[in-house]
Design an enzyme around this catalytic site. Structure first.
Site, PDB file in Angstrom:
ATOM      1  N   LEU A   1      50.499  76.395  10.781  1.00  0.00           N
ATOM      2  CA  LEU A   1      50.577  75.073  10.157  1.00  0.00           C
ATOM      3  C   LEU A   1      51.520  74.156  10.921  1.00  0.00           C
ATOM      4  CD1 LEU A   1      50.729  75.772   6.301  1.00  0.00           C
ATOM      5  CD2 LEU A   1      48.760  75.080   7.667  1.00  0.00           C
TER       6      LEU A   1
ATOM      7  N   LYS B   1      58.624  81.118  -3.350  1.00  0.00           N
ATOM      8  CA  LYS B   1      57.977  79.808  -3.377  1.00  0.00           C
ATOM      9  C   LYS B   1      58.180  79.105  -4.725  1.00  0.00           C
ATOM     10  CE  LYS B   1      56.327  79.785   0.812  1.00  0.00           C
ATOM     11  NZ  LYS B   1      56.880  78.841   1.818  1.00  0.00           N
TER      12      LYS B   1
ATOM     13  N   TYR C   1      56.851  87.137  -2.641  1.00  0.00           N
ATOM     14  CA  TYR C   1      56.522  85.884  -1.949  1.00  0.00           C
ATOM     15  C   TYR C   1      56.473  84.724  -2.936  1.00  0.00           C
ATOM     16  CZ  TYR C   1      53.808  82.556   0.861  1.00  0.00           C
ATOM     17  OH  TYR C   1      53.359  81.439   1.536  1.00  0.00           O
TER      18      TYR C   1
ATOM     19  N   THR D   1      45.253  80.223  10.113  1.00  0.00           N
ATOM     20  CA  THR D   1      46.447  80.426  10.927  1.00  0.00           C
ATOM     21  C   THR D   1      46.621  81.926  11.131  1.00  0.00           C
ATOM     22  OG1 THR D   1      47.977  80.699   9.071  1.00  0.00           O
ATOM     23  CG2 THR D   1      47.503  78.439   9.777  1.00  0.00           C
TER      24      THR D   1
ATOM     25  N   SER E   1      55.297  74.871   0.469  1.00  0.00           N
ATOM     26  CA  SER E   1      55.337  75.972  -0.484  1.00  0.00           C
ATOM     27  C   SER E   1      54.052  76.780  -0.277  1.00  0.00           C
ATOM     28  CB  SER E   1      55.455  75.421  -1.915  1.00  0.00           C
ATOM     29  OG  SER E   1      55.375  76.462  -2.863  1.00  0.00           O
TER      30      SER E   1
END
Length: 285
Positions: free
Chosen positions: A14, A154, A150, A185, A136
């Site tokens: 990103l 976030k 994870y 990605t 996020s």
């Protein structure tokens, strides 16, 4: 109007896509990564010239954030837009995840973004303008089995950014949370995502299915990082940018589902919620 953008994790994924889009739009970019030579290599021959400054930055080290921001000010005079993108995914079941893995996840995803933002905000306060974007995830508003650690990082990012948006708005500074769905990605590559350090038999089959699903999804995601960069430019140009933006049709669907679920529960249980209210004492006449 040409602006200076400061983008972390700009060497791939990103971050690299957003960097390309911003440079292609004619802006200046301070592209930060632990290995800035990867940025230079990826963008060599693109003709960006002195509008691109690649800098070394490990976001978990506050002193490196301060040094990178100082260099940005020295080179371009300030920072108009910050994109906190650096991060990685610690996936896997909570009990399988070590304490060290959990702490490392928060050091990068939460405290890393805070370090960089703390270094940049004085420049924005001085000018009474600026925009802070923090990447996020759709996992930052909707957690599932296998995303507990994870998602925790976030969710923390989202709470911090929501409050920050309210704090800096009177100073002419905007803050926006970006909630991407699945983007094409290397996020799911072994170089980015990690799984639990332990194996507990009770979770074994669920973990196997979860890991296999993500391996099969790798590099087949629908989202385009460069298009996300173009959207960030549009959000920055808005007079009243949103506090949250769901990036991708998959992300917007999840956000709407979560919002509907919260509203349904609040409506269904509103009388029970009210039952916890204490009796209000009437003031003596």
């Amino acid at each position: 109007m040409t602006k200076t953008w400061f983008i972390t994790g700009a060497n791939r994924g990103l971050g690299l896509g957003i960097t390309r889009a911003v440079l292609d739009a004619g802006h200046r970019v301070v592209a930060a990564a632990r290995k800035p030579e990867q940025i230079t290599k990826a963008l060599s021959g693109s003709g960006y010239g002195d509008r691109l400054l690649a800098v070394r930055l490990d976001v978990t080290k506050p002193e490196e954030a301060e040094a990178a921001v100082a260099l940005a000010k020295q080179t371009f005079g300030g920072i108009d837009v910050l994109v906190n993108n650096a991060g990685y995914g610690q996936l896997g079941w909570f009990e399988n995840t070590s304490d060290e893995q959990i702490r490392n996840q928060f050091e990068t995803n939460v405290f890393g973004a805070m370090h960089v933002t703390r270094a940049v905000l004085p420049l924005m306060r001085e000018r009474r303008s600026g925009h802070v974007f923090t990447v996020s995830s759709v996992a930052g508003i909707y957690a599932v089995a296998g995303s507990s650690t994870y998602s925790a990082s976030k969710f923390a990012v989202e709470g911090w950014m929501e409050g920050l948006a309210d704090e800096v708005s009177p100073l002419g500074i905007a803050a926006t949370i970006i909630e991407p769905g699945f983007f094409k990605t290397d996020f799911l590559d072994p170089s980015s995502v990690t799984y639990g350090a332990h194996d507990i038999a009770d979770y074994a089959e669920q973990v196997r299915q979860f890991t296999e699903w993500h391996h099969n999804m790798n590099h087949k995601q629908v989202g385009d990082p460069t298009k996300l960069g173009s959207v960030l430019i549009q959000l920055n140009e808005m007079k009243q940018p949103p506090v949250r933006f769901a990036a991708g049709s998959d992300a917007s669907g999840v956000v709407l589902k979560k919002a509907e679920s919260i509203r349904a529960d609040a409506d269904r249980l509103k009388d029970l919620s009210a039952s916890t209210d204490g009796t209000r004492e009437t003031a003596a006449a």
